[in-house]
Scaffold this motif. Structure first.
Motif, PDB file in Angstrom:
ATOM      1  N   ALA A 196     -37.269 -11.353 -21.784  1.00 50.59           N
ATOM      2  CA  ALA A 196     -36.718 -11.016 -20.466  1.00 50.59           C
ATOM      3  C   ALA A 196     -36.452 -12.286 -19.660  1.00 50.59           C
ATOM      4  O   ALA A 196     -35.403 -12.417 -19.005  1.00 50.59           O
ATOM      5  N   MET A 231     -40.966  -7.327 -13.321  1.00 56.38           N
ATOM      6  CA  MET A 231     -41.185  -6.569 -14.557  1.00 56.38           C
ATOM      7  C   MET A 231     -42.543  -6.998 -15.104  1.00 56.38           C
ATOM      8  O   MET A 231     -42.790  -8.196 -15.278  1.00 56.38           O
ATOM      9  N   TYR A 288     -35.195  -6.586 -23.126  1.00 58.39           N
ATOM     10  CA  TYR A 288     -35.218  -6.405 -21.669  1.00 58.39           C
ATOM     11  C   TYR A 288     -35.058  -4.918 -21.338  1.00 58.39           C
ATOM     12  O   TYR A 288     -35.777  -4.356 -20.508  1.00 58.39           O
ATOM     13  N   SER A 309     -38.117  -2.900 -21.821  1.00 60.76           N
ATOM     14  CA  SER A 309     -39.148  -3.129 -20.796  1.00 60.76           C
ATOM     15  C   SER A 309     -38.770  -2.507 -19.454  1.00 60.76           C
ATOM     16  O   SER A 309     -39.604  -2.412 -18.557  1.00 60.76           O
ATOM     17  N   SER A 310     -37.527  -2.118 -19.321  1.00 61.75           N
ATOM     18  CA  SER A 310     -37.070  -1.590 -18.039  1.00 61.75           C
ATOM     19  C   SER A 310     -37.454  -0.117 -17.902  1.00 61.75           C
ATOM     20  O   SER A 310     -37.523   0.623 -18.886  1.00 61.75           O
ATOM     21  N   HIS A 311     -37.732   0.323 -16.669  1.00 62.43           N
ATOM     22  CA  HIS A 311     -38.174   1.708 -16.468  1.00 62.43           C
ATOM     23  C   HIS A 311     -37.094   2.604 -15.906  1.00 62.43           C
ATOM     24  O   HIS A 311     -37.320   3.771 -15.643  1.00 62.43           O
ATOM     25  N   ASN A 312     -35.930   2.032 -15.637  1.00 60.15           N
ATOM     26  CA  ASN A 312     -34.927   2.881 -14.974  1.00 60.15           C
ATOM     27  C   ASN A 312     -33.662   3.086 -15.788  1.00 60.15           C
ATOM     28  O   ASN A 312     -32.612   3.398 -15.233  1.00 60.15           O
TER      29      ASN A 312
END
Ligand code: FSO
Ligand code: SF4
Length: 549
Positions: free
Chosen positions: A47, A112, A181, A184-187
């Motif tokens: 990331a 993050m 990346y 790892s992103s939540h959206n």
């Protein structure tokens, strides 16, 4: 019993659900947890480098660390906890350096957790719920994210082999980092993650093309070769895995020592490269696919060098304990690990050679030859013959049976399927899946062997090149109009990137077996069925009737 680990990345996962007590592959829970931590740390590093890359500041060392970390967590590649701990420490330390560098350059980094998380070595095992696969509670999102992660792991393996031959491509690094990346992103929505899956697939095509270029430019185009299966009367080294640079250096260093070299498993295709034929001590191939190694290593008598997976941890009383060497991303407790090559130098295989000299020659267990070397260049040289055979109806169908072999009894299906195929079909293969039928007397069609072996699993790229050339030759608009059936056997994550690469090229109706991946949720399977016509396998009789007749 409480789950001590969770891993469902390969085809042999327990109950086709997940390994929770110990890996079917032999991976201990602690090793699985360290791998989860390594993946979490690596996602953070990726990331940061992704954000630096946006400003043209990406770090080369980070790219290479990411490749090694991903490769080390592939099924059957590295069982060595100490090596994994060292890799985690290295990734955390490098991430810290890059965070400081980003600050210095005014590059802002998002909030993050993967980016800012750091633990000391004594705490690596304290965060298993946070860093493990099940930390994502939504089954479909987890499934898509793991599909991305496993594709990226397979891709990293191929890119690392290319890198060892000094071939690199920044666009592939970009996708690797972007994909990690995204994980790892939540959206991100399911649709956005699905798009990322295909983006990884496209990078897979590029990665395999890059490795193909690296291999063929360095070692020549594979050519039709009769590979010797018997043995000679000299002490010898068995080299397994996929890395051709390691083979080259081992052959160089064994010249004049009286020590022979044999390939095992996925190293078999090396016998077809013109470059390696000049070595008089390069004898041929010993044994079959990876999972037969316990028997085969015990009769080989000499040391075994693993350049990559697939390693099967030996039993404590195995007679070849102490004779296993690893190198690159591979690792095994108790094995001697050969250090990476220093800039401008070769790796030092002298310990392996010294051990070989003390060992008796290999014990013969088969004789004869195997025909290999049907990568794209060689097949396209035969294109006129192949096209004529199709036009005259001598070849009615091509069956792509690429992929992996494995231990499951149900894989007998692939041998039976190959035997049951009508005589006017040709099998296109690559990867260790071929060992299920490459020693069968399947004959030829007007001089064209009925099993065309393109090479290692990454040489599935050759099968794509061949398919695209046939499409052109027959003036078709779509590769799916060709008389090709895809019956692919998968085992580990390199097969996942091969699958995603095929999907990204628009190949439809791939049959995947012996079981569908446990990491695909029912909804994700539905998406794959609806958009790509992906399906499983049934019985040989049923599949023969539905696909071939
Ligand atoms: Fe096989 Fe193992 Fe090549 Fe894999 S030896 S299973 S897909 O590592 O990489 O085909
Ligand atoms: Fe289980 Fe496969 Fe993971 Fe090994 S790699 S722990 S067998 S799912």
């Amino acid at each position: 019993m409480d789950a001590q680990m969770f891993c469902f990345q390969c085809q042999e996962t327990a109950g086709n659900k997940g390994c929770t007590i110990k890996g079917v592959c032999g991976k201990e829970p602690q090793t699985a947890q360290l791998m989860d931590m390594l993946m979490y740390a690596t996602r953070g590093l990726a990331a940061v480098n992704y954000k630096l890359r946006e400003k043209g500041l990406a770090c080369k060392d980070a790219e290479h660390l990411i490749l090694d970390a991903l490769f080390s967590t592939i099924t059957n590649a590295n069982f060595d906890d100490n090596a994994l701990k060292a890799k985690i420490a290295k990734v955390f330390a490098h991430k810290d350096e890059l965070i400081a560098y980003a600050k210095e350059k005014g590059v802002s980094l998002p909030e993050m957790d993967e980016i800012w998380f750091k633990v000391e070595a004594h705490d690596y095992l304290s965060y298993k719920d946070k860093v493990g696969v099940l930390s994502e509670s939504n089954e479909d999102i987890r499934s898509l994210k793991q599909l991305i992660v496993y594709g990226v792991k397979g891709l990293a393996a191929y890119v690392e082999h290319a890198l060892n031959l000094n071939y690199e491509d920044d666009e592939i690094y970009l996708v690797l980092e972007e994909a990690l990346y995204a994980v790892s992103s939540h959206n991100l929505s399911a649709d956005e993650l699905t798009a990322m899956v295909l983006k990884v697939g496209s990078a897979g095509v590029k990665g395999m093309a890059l490795l193909d270029k690296a291999n063929t430019t360095t070692y020549g185009n594979p050519e039709i070769t009769k590979v010797n299966l018997g043995v000679r009367n000299n002490p010898a080294i068995l080299i397994s895995g996929h890395d051709l640079k390691d083979l080259e250096e081992l052959l160089e260093q064994t010249q004049g020592t009286g020590v022979d070299v044999y390939t095992h498993g996925e190293m078999l295709p090396a016998n077809s490269y013109p470059f390696f034929k000049k070595y008089p001590n390069f004898v041929g191939n010993y044994g079959g696919s990876w999972w037969h190694q316990k028997e085969e290593f015990s009769t080989f008598n000499g040391p075994i060098l693993f350049t990559t997976n697939c390693i099967v941890p030996p039993k404590a009383d195995a007679n070849y304990i102490g004779k296993i060497f690893t190198t690159g991303s591979a690792g095994l407790p108790g094995a001697i690990h050969i250090a990476p090559r220093e800039k401008g130098k070769q790796k030092d295989f002298s310990q392996v050679i010294a051990m070989a000299k003390q060992c008796p020659p290999p014990t013969e267990f088969e004789k004869g030859e195997l025909v290999a070397g049907f990568a794209h260049h060689q097949v396209l040289q035969l294109a006129d013959k192949v096209i004529d055979a199709v036009k005259q109806g001598a070849i009615k169908k091509f069956v792509v049976m690429a992929g992996c072999d494995g231990r499951m009894k149900s894989r007998a299906y692939y041998t039976e399927f190959a035997e049951a195929l009508p005589k006017d079909t040709v099998i296109l293969t690559a990867g260790c899946a071929k060992y299920r039928y490459n020693k069968l007397p399947l004959g030829d069609i007007g001089g064209i062997p009925r099993v065309l072996d393109a090479g290692q699993c990454n040489d599935s790229y050759s099968l794509v090149v061949i398919a695209l050339a046939l499409k052109e030759a027959f003036g078709l608009e779509d590769v799916n109009q060709l008389p090709i059936v895809y019956n692919i056997a998968w085992y580990e994550q390199k097969a996942v990137i091969v699958l995603l690469a095929l999907l990204s090229l628009g190949v439809k109706n791939i049959h995947l077996g012996p079981t569908l991946p446990a990491f695909l949720s029912p909804n994700v399977v539905n998406v794959l069925v609806q958009n790509f016509g992906i399906g499983g396998i049934s019985t040989v009789e049923e599949d023969m009737k539905n696909w071939i007749a």
